[in-house]
Each structure stands twice: as structure tokens, then as C-alpha cells.
Scaffold this motif. Sequence first.
Motif, PDB file in Angstrom:
ATOM      1  N   PHE A  48       0.833  -1.205   0.000  1.00 63.04           N
ATOM      2  CA  PHE A  48       0.000   0.000   0.000  1.00 63.04           C
ATOM      3  C   PHE A  48       0.864   1.249   0.000  1.00 63.04           C
ATOM      4  O   PHE A  48       0.535   2.246  -0.660  1.00 63.04           O
ATOM      5  N   LEU A  49       1.986   1.212   0.686  1.00 60.38           N
ATOM      6  CA  LEU A  49       2.838   2.394   0.828  1.00 60.38           C
ATOM      7  C   LEU A  49       3.632   2.752  -0.429  1.00 60.38           C
ATOM      8  O   LEU A  49       4.321   3.765  -0.452  1.00 60.38           O
ATOM      9  N   LYS A  50       3.537   1.938  -1.470  1.00 62.91           N
ATOM     10  CA  LYS A  50       4.279   2.212  -2.696  1.00 62.91           C
ATOM     11  C   LYS A  50       3.710   3.405  -3.467  1.00 62.91           C
ATOM     12  O   LYS A  50       4.366   3.969  -4.331  1.00 62.91           O
ATOM     13  N   ASP A  51       2.496   3.782  -3.124  1.00 62.07           N
ATOM     14  CA  ASP A  51       1.810   4.874  -3.817  1.00 62.07           C
ATOM     15  C   ASP A  51       1.984   6.185  -3.039  1.00 62.07           C
ATOM     16  O   ASP A  51       1.847   6.215  -1.817  1.00 62.07           O
ATOM     17  N   GLU A  52       2.274   7.281  -3.748  1.00 70.25           N
ATOM     18  CA  GLU A  52       2.493   8.572  -3.086  1.00 70.25           C
ATOM     19  C   GLU A  52       1.237   9.070  -2.375  1.00 70.25           C
ATOM     20  O   GLU A  52       1.306   9.644  -1.282  1.00 70.25           O
ATOM     21  N   ARG A  53       0.084   8.853  -2.990  1.00 73.10           N
ATOM     22  CA  ARG A  53      -1.184   9.252  -2.362  1.00 73.10           C
ATOM     23  C   ARG A  53      -1.385   8.498  -1.053  1.00 73.10           C
ATOM     24  O   ARG A  53      -1.859   9.066  -0.064  1.00 73.10           O
ATOM     25  N   ALA A  54      -1.005   7.210  -1.043  1.00 71.30           N
ATOM     26  CA  ALA A  54      -1.118   6.397   0.170  1.00 71.30           C
ATOM     27  C   ALA A  54      -0.182   6.912   1.254  1.00 71.30           C
ATOM     28  O   ALA A  54      -0.553   6.999   2.436  1.00 71.30           O
ATOM     29  N   GLN A  55       1.022   7.267   0.876  1.00 72.45           N
ATOM     30  CA  GLN A  55       1.989   7.796   1.840  1.00 72.45           C
ATOM     31  C   GLN A  55       1.474   9.090   2.460  1.00 72.45           C
ATOM     32  O   GLN A  55       1.635   9.333   3.661  1.00 72.45           O
ATOM     33  N   ASN A  56       0.851   9.908   1.639  1.00 72.01           N
ATOM     34  CA  ASN A  56       0.294  11.175   2.119  1.00 72.01           C
ATOM     35  C   ASN A  56      -0.811  10.925   3.144  1.00 72.01           C
ATOM     36  O   ASN A  56      -0.904  11.623   4.161  1.00 72.01           O
ATOM     37  N   LEU A  57      -1.656   9.916   2.871  1.00 67.29           N
ATOM     38  CA  LEU A  57      -2.720   9.562   3.817  1.00 67.29           C
ATOM     39  C   LEU A  57      -2.130   9.117   5.150  1.00 67.29           C
ATOM     40  O   LEU A  57      -2.542   9.593   6.214  1.00 67.29           O
ATOM     41  N   ILE A  58      -1.169   8.218   5.102  1.00 70.41           N
ATOM     42  CA  ILE A  58      -0.558   7.688   6.327  1.00 70.41           C
ATOM     43  C   ILE A  58       0.047   8.817   7.160  1.00 70.41           C
ATOM     44  O   ILE A  58      -0.055   8.831   8.396  1.00 70.41           O
ATOM     45  N   SER A  59       0.642   9.792   6.497  1.00 71.59           N
ATOM     46  CA  SER A  59       1.292  10.905   7.213  1.00 71.59           C
ATOM     47  C   SER A  59       0.286  11.779   7.964  1.00 71.59           C
ATOM     48  O   SER A  59       0.640  12.458   8.920  1.00 71.59           O
ATOM     49  N   LYS A  60      -0.971  11.766   7.520  1.00 67.79           N
ATOM     50  CA  LYS A  60      -2.000  12.599   8.147  1.00 67.79           C
ATOM     51  C   LYS A  60      -2.634  11.946   9.372  1.00 67.79           C
ATOM     52  O   LYS A  60      -3.292  12.616  10.168  1.00 67.79           O
ATOM     53  N   ILE A  61      -2.494  10.650   9.499  1.00 63.81           N
ATOM     54  CA  ILE A  61      -3.150   9.918  10.593  1.00 63.81           C
ATOM     55  C   ILE A  61      -2.237   9.852  11.814  1.00 63.81           C
ATOM     56  O   ILE A  61      -1.131   9.321  11.745  1.00 63.81           O
ATOM     57  N   LYS A  62      -2.703  10.397  12.913  1.00 65.76           N
ATOM     58  CA  LYS A  62      -1.894  10.453  14.132  1.00 65.76           C
ATOM     59  C   LYS A  62      -2.159   9.272  15.069  1.00 65.76           C
ATOM     60  O   LYS A  62      -1.429   9.063  16.034  1.00 65.76           O
ATOM     61  N   SER A  63      -3.202   8.503  14.798  1.00 62.91           N
ATOM     62  CA  SER A  63      -3.530   7.338  15.630  1.00 62.91           C
ATOM     63  C   SER A  63      -2.568   6.195  15.305  1.00 62.91           C
ATOM     64  O   SER A  63      -1.921   6.200  14.250  1.00 62.91           O
ATOM     65  N   PRO A  64      -2.475   5.189  16.183  1.00 62.99           N
ATOM     66  CA  PRO A  64      -1.571   4.048  15.936  1.00 62.99           C
ATOM     67  C   PRO A  64      -1.922   3.311  14.644  1.00 62.99           C
ATOM     68  O   PRO A  64      -3.081   3.001  14.397  1.00 62.99           O
ATOM     69  N   LEU A  65      -0.927   3.076  13.807  1.00 64.20           N
ATOM     70  CA  LEU A  65      -1.090   2.324  12.570  1.00 64.20           C
ATOM     71  C   LEU A  65      -0.084   1.176  12.565  1.00 64.20           C
ATOM     72  O   LEU A  65       1.075   1.369  12.917  1.00 64.20           O
ATOM     73  N   TYR A  66      -0.547  -0.001  12.155  1.00 62.30           N
ATOM     74  CA  TYR A  66       0.306  -1.188  12.181  1.00 62.30           C
ATOM     75  C   TYR A  66       0.502  -1.734  10.770  1.00 62.30           C
ATOM     76  O   TYR A  66      -0.470  -1.950  10.043  1.00 62.30           O
ATOM     77  N   GLU A  67       1.750  -1.962  10.397  1.00 59.74           N
ATOM     78  CA  GLU A  67       2.028  -2.607   9.119  1.00 59.74           C
ATOM     79  C   GLU A  67       1.918  -4.118   9.313  1.00 59.74           C
ATOM     80  O   GLU A  67       2.552  -4.672  10.221  1.00 59.74           O
ATOM     81  N   ILE A  68       1.096  -4.758   8.486  1.00 55.99           N
ATOM     82  CA  ILE A  68       0.887  -6.195   8.609  1.00 55.99           C
ATOM     83  C   ILE A  68       1.070  -6.863   7.237  1.00 55.99           C
ATOM     84  O   ILE A  68       0.941  -6.208   6.203  1.00 55.99           O
ATOM     85  N   PRO A  69       1.379  -8.156   7.228  1.00 54.81           N
ATOM     86  CA  PRO A  69       1.533  -8.867   5.946  1.00 54.81           C
ATOM     87  C   PRO A  69       0.226  -8.883   5.166  1.00 54.81           C
ATOM     88  O   PRO A  69      -0.863  -8.849   5.747  1.00 54.81           O
ATOM     89  N   ALA A  70       0.332  -8.924   3.851  1.00 54.19           N
ATOM     90  CA  ALA A  70      -0.850  -8.939   2.987  1.00 54.19           C
ATOM     91  C   ALA A  70      -1.767 -10.108   3.312  1.00 54.19           C
ATOM     92  O   ALA A  70      -2.996  -9.975   3.289  1.00 54.19           O
ATOM     93  N   ALA A  71      -1.192 -11.263   3.635  1.00 51.17           N
ATOM     94  CA  ALA A  71      -1.989 -12.452   3.960  1.00 51.17           C
ATOM     95  C   ALA A  71      -2.818 -12.216   5.225  1.00 51.17           C
ATOM     96  O   ALA A  71      -3.977 -12.648   5.311  1.00 51.17           O
TER      97      ALA A  71
END
Length: 248
Positions: free
Chosen positions: A48-71
Motif C-alpha cells: 500500500f505504501l508504494k503509492d504517493e497518495r497512500a503515503q500522504n494519507l498515512i502521514s495525516k493519521i496520528k492514531s496508531p497504525l500497524y504494518e501487517i503482511p498482505a496475507a
Amino acid sequence: MTKELKLAKKLKLKKYRDEFKLFVAEGLRLCEMAVESEIEFGFYTADFLKDERAQNLISKIKSPLYEIPAATFEKISDTKTPQGIMLIVRQKIWTLEEILKQKLIVALDAVHDAGNLGTILRTAEAFSCGVVILEESADIFNLKVVRSSMGAIFFLPVVKMTREEFLAAMKKFDVEILAAALDSTAEIYYKHELTKKSAIVFGSEAAGVSQEILDAAKKIYIPMTGRAESLNVATAAAIIISEFIKSH
């Protein structure tokens, strides 16, 4: 993070959405709409993070975010082809007073279909309406309703009421009740003059508006010249809401 994953999976069921007062927003566009809401936590995948728009979204969210495997993401996702982003959002509690401040009130009486309900919510938000959800309607935080609302669920003033509570409240605040109904006593919707605050009730496609509501309402209908007996409830709602907001 195991606790968060288990909770996200539980939220597919209404009883847990009701218990925790949370719901799921999934997909890039929907999660972008959710940024201003109260986000508890979320998940994303490396892809998901490969897209610039996605990176921009993640940067705006201040709540805890967890990177998990696609599976792992696929196991908690409700979509066939997940985009790799999911947010767990706190349900906003609106009051009847906030509903009454809106230009028009839209009441949904036993609208079971989640797609139709979500589409009506989208229309209501577009025209600055307040919404009342009556008994037997689909859950507004159902994943399909959230998706078909196209983000309206994050901004739209909505309350749940019984039919009895709704009728009592409309009477108390002198709100005219209109009901969409195919009835010989109904008036063509665009001929009805709005003289005060109004609430328009839409019922299920199968049964229509309940008799309890019809007995207290002024009936309106959409005239048709083709062979179709009726319109999809979401389509009918869009036509009537648009006309009534225009006439306001």
C-alpha cells in the motif's frame, strides 16, 4: 497488535459494532474521507505504501497504525481485492437537535438493503439533510453501507429512533411528516408546498412505509410515464430530496 487484529475481525458483526461503538473503513478513498473522524487505530500493508497518495494519507493519521503482511490483511478484510488500508473508526453520536438544524429530515423505515441505505445516506449528505433511521433498517455501520455511502457516514447527522419516538418528536417540534407512497390519495411530490420543517419517510421496496407512519403522514409520489411499477428506493429518494431542497 493481536488484540487489535481480533477486534477488527469482530467488527464485521453488528453486535460487536454496537458493543464497542466502532466500525471499519477500508480502502484508500474511504480512509481519506475518515481522516477528520476519531480514528482508534488502523492497518496497512507494505504494498500500500508504494503509492504517493497512500503515503500522504498515512502521514495525516496520528492514531496508531500497524504494518501487517498482505496475507494477514486479507483475513480481516471484507473485500475481495483489498487495497491494503483499514481504519477502525469511533461511531459519532448525534442528537435529535442536530438533526433538526438541517435543511430537511430524511427518515428510513425498514430499508433493509445495505446498498440502497448507503446510497441514500450519500444523497442526504450531499443536500445537507439530517437522517433518522427507524426500526428494521440495515445497520448504518455495516461495511457495505459505509462503502456505498462514499464517506457520507463520517459527516452526516444520523440518529436511530423507534417509529413511536419519531412520531412523538416530529409532533413535539412541529415537523411535517411526508411519506413516499404509491397511493391513490397521494399528491405529486413537486406539487407539495413546503411551509415548515419537513421529514420525508422512505420505506422498503417490498413493503413500503409502515402503516403506523402512513397514518400520521401526508403521502407523496413520483409520477411515471413508463411501464415500471416503481423506482428503486435510493433513486426515488434522490429525486424527491433534490426537488424539495430546490424548492426550499
